[in-house]
Every structure is written in C-alpha cells, then in structure tokens.
Design an enzyme around this catalytic site. Structure first.
Site, PDB file in Angstrom:
ATOM      1  N   CYS A 115       0.819  -1.229   0.000  1.00  0.00           N
ATOM      2  CA  CYS A 115       0.000   0.000   0.000  1.00  0.00           C
ATOM      3  C   CYS A 115       0.847   1.271   0.000  1.00  0.00           C
ATOM      4  O   CYS A 115       0.324   2.361  -0.224  1.00  0.00           O
ATOM      5  CB  CYS A 115      -0.951  -0.004   1.184  1.00  0.00           C
ATOM      6  N   HIS A 260      -3.281   6.990   2.328  1.00  0.00           N
ATOM      7  CA  HIS A 260      -3.723   5.684   1.841  1.00  0.00           C
ATOM      8  C   HIS A 260      -5.110   5.389   2.410  1.00  0.00           C
ATOM      9  O   HIS A 260      -5.373   5.626   3.597  1.00  0.00           O
ATOM     10  CB  HIS A 260      -2.722   4.608   2.268  1.00  0.00           C
ATOM     11  N   ASN A 290     -10.132  -0.222  -0.452  1.00  0.00           N
ATOM     12  CA  ASN A 290      -8.677  -0.120  -0.317  1.00  0.00           C
ATOM     13  C   ASN A 290      -8.039  -0.671  -1.601  1.00  0.00           C
ATOM     14  O   ASN A 290      -8.192  -1.847  -1.901  1.00  0.00           O
ATOM     15  CB  ASN A 290      -8.265  -0.935   0.921  1.00  0.00           C
TER      16      ASN A 290
HETATM   17  O1  UT7 Z   1      -3.942  -1.274   3.470  1.00  0.00           O
HETATM   18  C1  UT7 Z   1      -3.460  -1.579   4.732  1.00  0.00           C
HETATM   19  C2  UT7 Z   1      -4.041  -2.849   5.156  1.00  0.00           C
HETATM   20  N1  UT7 Z   1      -5.234  -2.903   5.891  1.00  0.00           N
HETATM   21  C3  UT7 Z   1      -5.626  -2.125   6.904  1.00  0.00           C
HETATM   22  O2  UT7 Z   1      -5.187  -1.053   7.177  1.00  0.00           O
HETATM   23  C4  UT7 Z   1      -6.693  -2.708   7.750  1.00  0.00           C
HETATM   24  C5  UT7 Z   1      -6.549  -2.327   9.188  1.00  0.00           C
HETATM   25  N2  UT7 Z   1      -7.547  -2.985  10.016  1.00  0.00           N
HETATM   26  C6  UT7 Z   1      -8.849  -2.679   9.967  1.00  0.00           C
HETATM   27  O3  UT7 Z   1      -9.261  -1.805   9.221  1.00  0.00           O
HETATM   28  C7  UT7 Z   1      -9.809  -3.416  10.878  1.00  0.00           C
HETATM   29  O4  UT7 Z   1      -9.063  -4.192  11.802  1.00  0.00           O
HETATM   30  C8  UT7 Z   1     -10.801  -4.347  10.101  1.00  0.00           C
HETATM   31  C9  UT7 Z   1     -11.803  -3.491   9.327  1.00  0.00           C
HETATM   32  C10 UT7 Z   1     -10.040  -5.250   9.146  1.00  0.00           C
HETATM   33  C11 UT7 Z   1     -11.588  -5.217  11.063  1.00  0.00           C
HETATM   34  O5  UT7 Z   1     -12.264  -4.412  12.016  1.00  0.00           O
HETATM   35  P1  UT7 Z   1     -12.255  -4.798  13.560  1.00  0.00           P
HETATM   36  O6  UT7 Z   1     -13.069  -3.794  14.253  1.00  0.00           O
HETATM   37  O7  UT7 Z   1     -10.791  -4.920  13.958  1.00  0.00           O
HETATM   38  O8  UT7 Z   1     -13.005  -6.180  13.573  1.00  0.00           O
HETATM   39  P2  UT7 Z   1     -12.479  -7.604  14.113  1.00  0.00           P
HETATM   40  O9  UT7 Z   1     -11.466  -8.160  13.184  1.00  0.00           O
HETATM   41  O10 UT7 Z   1     -12.144  -7.483  15.554  1.00  0.00           O
HETATM   42  O11 UT7 Z   1     -13.791  -8.476  13.982  1.00  0.00           O
HETATM   43  C12 UT7 Z   1     -14.926  -8.225  14.809  1.00  0.00           C
HETATM   44  C13 UT7 Z   1     -16.005  -9.219  14.479  1.00  0.00           C
HETATM   45  C14 UT7 Z   1     -15.542 -10.673  14.496  1.00  0.00           C
HETATM   46  O12 UT7 Z   1     -16.589 -11.445  15.015  1.00  0.00           O
HETATM   47  P3  UT7 Z   1     -16.568 -11.932  16.549  1.00  0.00           P
HETATM   48  O13 UT7 Z   1     -15.313 -12.746  16.701  1.00  0.00           O
HETATM   49  O14 UT7 Z   1     -16.532 -10.677  17.375  1.00  0.00           O
HETATM   50  O15 UT7 Z   1     -17.821 -12.687  16.687  1.00  0.00           O
HETATM   51  C15 UT7 Z   1     -15.371 -11.019  13.036  1.00  0.00           C
HETATM   52  O16 UT7 Z   1     -15.553 -12.387  12.766  1.00  0.00           O
HETATM   53  O17 UT7 Z   1     -16.482  -8.979  13.147  1.00  0.00           O
HETATM   54  C16 UT7 Z   1     -16.478 -10.208  12.405  1.00  0.00           C
HETATM   55  N3  UT7 Z   1     -16.255  -9.890  11.015  1.00  0.00           N
HETATM   56  C17 UT7 Z   1     -17.257  -9.602  10.160  1.00  0.00           C
HETATM   57  N4  UT7 Z   1     -18.597  -9.562  10.337  1.00  0.00           N
HETATM   58  C18 UT7 Z   1     -19.349  -9.211   9.272  1.00  0.00           C
HETATM   59  C19 UT7 Z   1     -15.076  -9.779  10.349  1.00  0.00           C
HETATM   60  N5  UT7 Z   1     -15.298  -9.433   9.062  1.00  0.00           N
HETATM   61  C20 UT7 Z   1     -16.653  -9.317   8.922  1.00  0.00           C
HETATM   62  C21 UT7 Z   1     -17.486  -8.958   7.849  1.00  0.00           C
HETATM   63  N6  UT7 Z   1     -18.805  -8.933   8.064  1.00  0.00           N
HETATM   64  N7  UT7 Z   1     -17.011  -8.650   6.630  1.00  0.00           N
END
Ligand code: UT7
Length: 333
Positions: A115, A260, A290
């Site tokens: 990125c 980004h 992204n």
């Molecule tokens: O380009 C650079 C690379 N990427 C980034 O900069 C990404 C940086 N990270 C992020 O933006 C965030 O960490 C994410 C958007 C990827 C994830 O958000 P989060 O608030 O950290 O969510 P999480 O991974 O803690 O997941 C929370 C819950 C989980 O369920 P449980 O375990 O709480 O029951 C996941 O399984 O959300 C669930 N989950 C989803 N639910 C619905 C994960 N993806 C999805 C989804 N739809 N697409």
C-alpha cells in the site's frame, strides 16, 4: 546538480474498472452486511475488474496523467509502477505499460511496497530527478487485488478494490523564470519493518518441481487486521510529523492530508493524533475501497479533477501497509 532541481507533479490520472460492487452485493457472496462494512471501515462500494488488467488500468491512468501534464509518451524517461498484483511475474507491469503507451525512451521497472507502493515509486522518481539522471517520470500505482482475495474470507474480501492512479513528475531547474521552478516536492520520509511482514501477507508461487511431494496450493491475502490497524495509527502520525519537520512546516500549514485509503477509522485516528480537522483528510475509500498502491494517486487525481488543489497549496501524502512499509511526502502544488 543536487539541490538545484525542483521536482513537481505536473499531471495526474486514474482509472477504475467499470463494474461497481456494493456492500449489499457482497452480502450475497459472504456472511456480511452493509451495516458491518460501512460502520467498521467507511467503505460502501468498490470497483472490481472484469476484463481490465493491472497493466490496462495503469496505462489508461498514465495516458490521462500525460494528457493532464501536456506531454507525449516519448518524453517520459522513467516509468515506475508500484504494484503487488502484476499480470505477469515477468515482464513487469511497467514494461507492459511502456509498450501500451509507446513510452519508447523510458526505463521501466516495478516496485513492491504494497500500500506504500506509489509513495516508494514517487520517492525513487524524485531521487532520480534530483540527481539529474532523468527529467520526466511517469509514476503509477496499479492493482487488481480481487485476484488475490479469498472470496470466502469475509474479514478481507470486503475491504479491497481494483484500479490505477498516475502522476507525471518533472524536474525543473531552480531559479529559472518558469513558475514551475518553485515549490514541488519539499521533503520525503519512508521506512520498512520486515519483522512484522506476516501481519499482512500473500504467499507467492511455491516450488513445484517433480521432486517435491507437497502440491502447489494457491494462496490469498491474509491479514491480522488489528495489528495492521495498530501499526497504521502509530506509524503514520509519526511519519507525517517527521516529514513536516524535515520541510520546516507544521500541521496547520497543510491544506490536505492525502492518505492511503484503508479505513475511515484510521484516517480519523491519524487526524486526532495530528490535532488536524477531519475536513483536511479527503476520502475515496467510500466508493473505491482499499486499492493498495493505487489509492493515494487515485485520490490525488480525484482532488485535482475537482479543482481542490491550487498553486501554492501544501499537501502531505502518506502510504502505509504490507511489508510493513510506510512513506510520507510534503509537497507544494
Ligand atoms: O492497506 C493496509 C491494510 N489494511 C488495513 O489497514 C486494515 C486495518 N484494520 C482494519 O481496518 C480493521 O481491523 C478491520 C476493518 C479489518 C476489522 O475491524 P475490527 O473492528 O478490527 O473487527 P475484528 O477483526 O475485531 O472483527 C470483529 C467481528 C468478528 O466477530 P466476533 O469474533 O466478534 O464474533 C469477526 O468475525 O467482526 C467479524 N467480522 C465480520 N462480520 C461481518 C469480520 N469481518 C466481517 C465482515 N462482516 N465482513
């Protein structure tokens, strides 16, 4: 030659695939919802390639940037593409773009910094131009991330999109009457931390010779989202502070922070740490998702086409992501 040269962006371009895929569309493919995606990331839709390739989108973006800069392809003597999703292992995307555009006088190569790829490419072009080796660069970020997504993994596939962005960067001699011989790229800072590479990775082709027992299994992007999030909200403000210091400027001097586009919450956290108004952080992730190396130049082109950038404006550009890698620049438009 050093320090007697100004390097500045004189034209921008971008290209997005025709097909738009909404969060609602994705909820029919994986167990997700518009509510989850938009509240956690700010993304509402993204463009995903059908017939477009990384090189075809890059070439289109490059052509638009050259038109904007008022130059012909034969004037480009350096062509660099930041990408992790080239169409071939070889030739490079930049060599493909060179061929499509007819940039016959260019030296062309790719940079893999995920990125931060466009920013690494921009810094490389800046250094070449500053040294006097080349005069006119076409710098691109281009990705077809949809081909390295696991479309069964809702934690990654909803985040990314496809597209390309480009900038023409030219060298001008300081002190000449030309109005372009002032301002330009004022400072750069970049870094890498290979120790944390596995938090965002995609394995390449494995050894597949007949003496190996394990069959080749294609691999897709895997990410520890929270680790990447923590890295971004700590490293990006520090990188921006550092580049501002190098330029002798303060947050208040900056009109826009062109970052980004990974997650709106990252942009908000960076704005808060810099004590800057969120209105200074333009957003394209809502309609693009992204797009890794392409997101900074696409956003810059959108701003340029909307007339948001005026001569003399000071802007910060910053990319960050897999590697881990990051890079920030301050420039005067
Ligand atoms: O380009 C650079 C690379 N990427 C980034 O900069 C990404 C940086 N990270 C992020 O933006 C965030 O960490 C994410 C958007 C990827 C994830 O958000 P989060 O608030 O950290 O969510 P999480 O991974 O803690 O997941 C929370 C819950 C989980 O369920 P449980 O375990 O709480 O029951 C996941 O399984 O959300 C669930 N989950 C989803 N639910 C619905 C994960 N993806 C999805 C989804 N739809 N697409």
């Amino acid at each position: 030659m050093k320090n007697s040269v100004i390097t500045r962006i004189t034209g921008t371009g971008s290209c997005l695939p025709e097909q738009i895929v909404t969060n609602e569309d994705l909820s029919k493919v994986v167990d997700t919802s518009d509510e989850w995606i938009s509240s956690r990331t700010g993304i509402r839709e993204r463009h995903l390639a059908k017939d477009e390739t990384t090189a075809s989108m890059a070439a289109e973006a490059g052509m638009r940037a050259m038109q904007d800069a008022g130059i012909g392809a034969e004037e480009v003597d350096l062509l660099i593409v930041g990408t992790i999703t080239g169409d071939y292992v070889t030739p490079s995307t930049s060599c493909e773009v060179q061929e499509i555009l007819g940039a016959v006088n260019a030296v062309a190569f790719d940079i893999n910094a995920a990125c931060a790829g466009f920013m690494f490419a921009l810094h490389t072009a800046h250094a070449y131009l500053q040294s006097g080796i080349y005069k006119t660069a076409l710098v691109l970020g281009a990705e077809t991330l949809s081909k390295i997504m696991d479309w069964k993994d809702r934690s990654t596939c909803v985040l990314f999109g496809d597209g390309a962005g480009a900038a023409v960067v030219r060298a001008f001699e300081k002190g000449k009457a030309e109005d372009k011989a002032a301002g330009g790229i004022l400072a750069f800072e970049q870094g890498s931390d290979g120790r944390k590479g596995k938090v965002l990775s995609c394995l390449g082709r494995r050894n597949n010779n007949p003496l190996i027992e394990n069959p080749f299994i294609p691999s897709y992007v895997s990410m520890n989202g929270q680790e990447v999030y923590k890295f971004a909200v700590n490293t990006v403000p520090a990188s921006i502070q550092k580049v501002l210091e190098l330029a002798g400027l303060e947050t208040g001097d900056i009109k826009y922070f062109v970052l980004h586009q990974a997650n709106i919450r990252i942009l908000q956290a960076v704005a808060k740490r810099l004590k800057a108004d969120m209105e200074k952080f333009p957003v394209s992730l809502d309609h693009c998702g992204n797009i890794s190396a392409a997101s900074v130049p696409i956003l810059l082109d959108e701003m340029n086409r909307k007339g948001m950038l005026e001569k003399g404006d000071k802007i910060v550009m910053s990319g960050f992501g897999g590697g881990l890698t990051w890079a920030s620049a301050v420039l005067e438009w």
